[in-house]
Every structure is written in structure tokens, then in C-alpha cells.
Design a protein around this motif. Structure first.
Motif, mmCIF file in Angstrom:
data_model
loop_
_atom_site.group_PDB
_atom_site.id
_atom_site.type_symbol
_atom_site.label_atom_id
_atom_site.label_comp_id
_atom_site.label_asym_id
_atom_site.label_seq_id
_atom_site.Cartn_x
_atom_site.Cartn_y
_atom_site.Cartn_z
ATOM 1 N N GLU A 112 0.831 4.211 -2.736
ATOM 2 C CA GLU A 112 0.687 5.591 -2.264
ATOM 3 C C GLU A 112 1.718 6.508 -2.921
ATOM 4 O OE1 GLU A 112 0.819 8.155 1.929
ATOM 5 O OE2 GLU A 112 0.950 5.961 1.953
ATOM 6 N N THR B 68 -7.739 -7.322 5.872
ATOM 7 C CA THR B 68 -7.728 -6.758 4.516
ATOM 8 C C THR B 68 -7.663 -7.915 3.532
ATOM 9 O OG1 THR B 68 -6.562 -4.810 5.354
ATOM 10 C CG2 THR B 68 -6.598 -5.130 2.970
ATOM 11 N N ARG C 41 -5.108 -1.422 -9.193
ATOM 12 C CA ARG C 41 -5.362 -0.521 -8.071
ATOM 13 C C ARG C 41 -4.782 0.866 -8.356
ATOM 14 N NH1 ARG C 41 -7.274 -3.832 -4.019
ATOM 15 N NH2 ARG C 41 -6.745 -6.023 -4.354
ATOM 16 N N ARG D 260 0.827 -1.209 0.000
ATOM 17 C CA ARG D 260 0.000 0.000 0.000
ATOM 18 C C ARG D 260 0.861 1.260 0.000
ATOM 19 N NH1 ARG D 260 -3.820 -2.021 4.839
ATOM 20 N NH2 ARG D 260 -1.716 -2.427 5.606
#
Length: 324
Positions: free
Chosen positions: A91, A163, A177, A87
Motif C-alpha cells: 500500500e 486470503t 503485485r 499488504r
């Protein structure tokens, strides 16, 4: 007959400077040459983090971005791709491309070649090749084959029970994503090209399809972006990887990839600026200069910066790129 779709606009003389004579096989020709893109020297790779450098680019200064960011969990050096949590990787990429969006011309396009990753550990050791099941006889390849010698990061699976997509063994869908995140932040997702590799990296026994392709995503700022429409750009490109001299860069794409991406824009000339924010060995720059465009690269690895700039100096600009 070739058909291009783009807004007609005057040349942006604000960033065009200097006139010089280029040698060609037919004698000489004069051509306007850019020596700057904002504060940066044109046709050079600039050392530094792309997230820091992008802020210095003038708004609406780039026509085409072509890049292949480091893939998550495969990098052995510092920088993007070494995060334990995927993640954080997403980011960073989302932050960079969001900061870049106003730097893209309204008719400009973005090409992103990015690979996916399974949420499994990577703990390959060179001595493990004696257990290899690769090759026609399932008894391994030559010990010097890059399937064995390519540097690989030591990576643990990143598992978070609450998750779902961070389950062990899951294909993380990182490219998807990223594209969805960029679409939420102002980009238009315009399509996907499949790069089918003629010499894909061999894989051993595994309970999943062996990967022989990578995706290349097309994004834009405006639906009326420049692009070749007749003949259409196909959605499957097939070509091989390639090797270059100089410092090893095991994750580079072949020059054919950025060449096709730039060609799809349908325009060329020194007022067409091509950016690669993860320049690596400078392959996008070679394709841009051979297309007669202006290039700018960002790269965090000083060794690759020096090698890329030495190669770029030796490339003659070609005068024409045709959409065909």
C-alpha cells in the motif's frame, strides 16, 4: 549507429540556473548546471519520507527514476519494510509511485529493483552460524562472512486463513503485485530485466531454488518514452555486488545497476533529472553525476543522508554517456 526513440522537446529552462566551469583532463569546459529541482537543492540527498517529499516536486520534472525500495521483512530500522502485514508494505509503495506519476516527464521512465519474500519467519541469531550448512564442505563459511553478519529483522509469518496468498510458506509475489497495482493506477509496464548476481548471497539447505537473481522492472507514463533501441537493451544483466566505504548499508545495489538504467534512457546532460526516492547510500546519485545528469535523492535515515552527500560532493561529473 546508435538509435534513440524520444520526443524532441526544448530544454526546460524554468529549472536551469547558474553556469559554472568544470575541470576536465583536457582543460576546462563551461556547462549549464542546475542548482534546484523544484524547491530541492540539486545533486543532493534530502532527508525525509519520500511520500511527503514527492508532493513538492514540480509536475513533469523527472526524467528517470531508479530505485530499490527496502524489501519487506528484512529491515532492522524504522520505516518501510518493517510492517507485519505485507499488504501495508504494498500500500505504501503503490501510494508513493501513484503520487509520483505526474512528476515524471511524458518521455520519462521508471526502474524498480525489488526483491520478494517467503511467508515464513525470520529469527536468525548470530550464534546460529555454528549450525550453518553453507560452503563447499557444507560445514559453514568464515564466521565474519556477511551471510552471517548481515543484520536481519525478526519477522513472523503473516497468515490469514481467508486470503490464499497469505498462506504459510508461500512466495508472496510482492514485486508482481506491485507492478499490477501500478498498471491499474496509470503506469505502463514496459518490461523486466533480470539481474544475475555473480556473487549471490549463499543459502543453506531448503526445498526451493537458491536465489541468484533479482528483477528490475521498467515502467513508463507514455508508450513513446525515451529509450535506446539500437542496439537493444538486453533483458539479462550480469554483474557483482560491491562494497563502499562509510556507514554500512547491506541492501545497496552496485553502481553498475543504475548506470545501465540511466544509460538505457539514451539522453544525458544537466537537464536530465534522475531521482531515487529510497536513496540509501546514494549509489544512484553517483551513477547519475558520472553520466553528466542532475540527481535528487530522498532518504529517511539521517546517517545515510550525511554520508551520501559527502560522497556526492567528491564526484566529478563526466561529460558524456553514450548509448552503446
Amino acid at each position: 549507429m546508435t538509435t534513440l526513440v524520444h520526443e524532441q522537446r526544448p530544454v526546460d529552462w524554468k529549472f536551469l540556473k547558474n553556469t559554472m566551469t568544470l575541470s576536465t583532463n583536457n582543460g576546462t569546459r563551461a556547462e549549464h548546471m542546475r542548482d534546484k529541482v523544484g524547491p530541492f537543492a540539486a545533486n543532493r540527498v534530502i532527508e525525509g519520507s519520500c511520500l511527503d517529499l514527492v508532493a513538492e516536486l514540480p509536475d513533469e520534472s523527472v526524467d528517470v527514476l531508479v530505485t530499490s525500495p527496502p524489501y519487506w521483512g528484512q529491515r532492522t530500522s524504522l520505516g518501510l519494510g518493517t510492517e507485519s502485514d505485507p499488504r501495508q508494505y504494498l500500500e505504501f509503495l503503490t501510494s508513493f509511485f501513484t503520487a509520483f506519476l505526474p512528476k515524471l516527464k511524458k518521455q520519462g521512465i521508471v526502474w524498480i529493483n525489488i526483491g520478494d519474500a517467503y511467508n515464513t519467519p525470520v529469527n536468525w541469531r548470530l550464534d546460529d552460524r555454528k549450525y550453518s550448512s553453507l560452503g563447499a564442505e557444507k560445514s559453514g563459511l568464515d564466521f565474519e562472512n556477511s551471510a552471517y553478519t548481515k543484520p536481519r529483522a525478526k519477522r513472523k509469518a503473516f497468515i490469514e486463513k481467508d486470503t490464499g496468498w497469505l498462506t504459510y510458506g508461500n512466495l508472496l509475489s510482492l514485486p508482481n503485485r506491485l507492478v499490477i497495482g501500478l498498471s491499474d493506477n496509470g503506469y505502463l509496464y514496459r518490461g523486466e530485466v533480470i539481474w544475475r548476481k555473480r556473487n549471490a548471497m549463499p543459502e543453506g539447505r531448503c526445498r526451493r531454488p537458491h536465489r541468484q537473481h533479482e528483477p528490475i522492472y521498467l515502467l513508463a507514463r507514455d508508450e513513446r518514452h525515451a529509450f535506446c533501441v539500437s542496439p537493444p537493451v538486453p533483458s539479462v544483466w550480469e554483474f557483482s555486488n560491491e562494497k563502499i566505504e562509510g556507514p554500512a548499508h547491506f541492501s545497496r545495489f552496485p553502481e553498475e545497476l543504475p548506470r545501465r538504467c540511466i544509460k538505457a534512457y539514451g539522453k544525458h546532460g544537466s537537464d536530465v533529472v534522475v531521482l531515487d526516492p529510497f536513496s540509501g547510500s546514494g549509489t544512484t546519485g553517483f551513477a547519475a553525476l558520472r553520466a553528466g545528469c542532475t540527481y535528487l535523492g530522498f532518504e529517511i535515515d539521517p546517517e545515510q543522508v550525511e554520508a551520501s552527500n559527502n560522497r556526492l560532493k567528491g564526484i566529478e561529473r563526466s561529460s558524456v554517456i553514450q548509448c552503446q
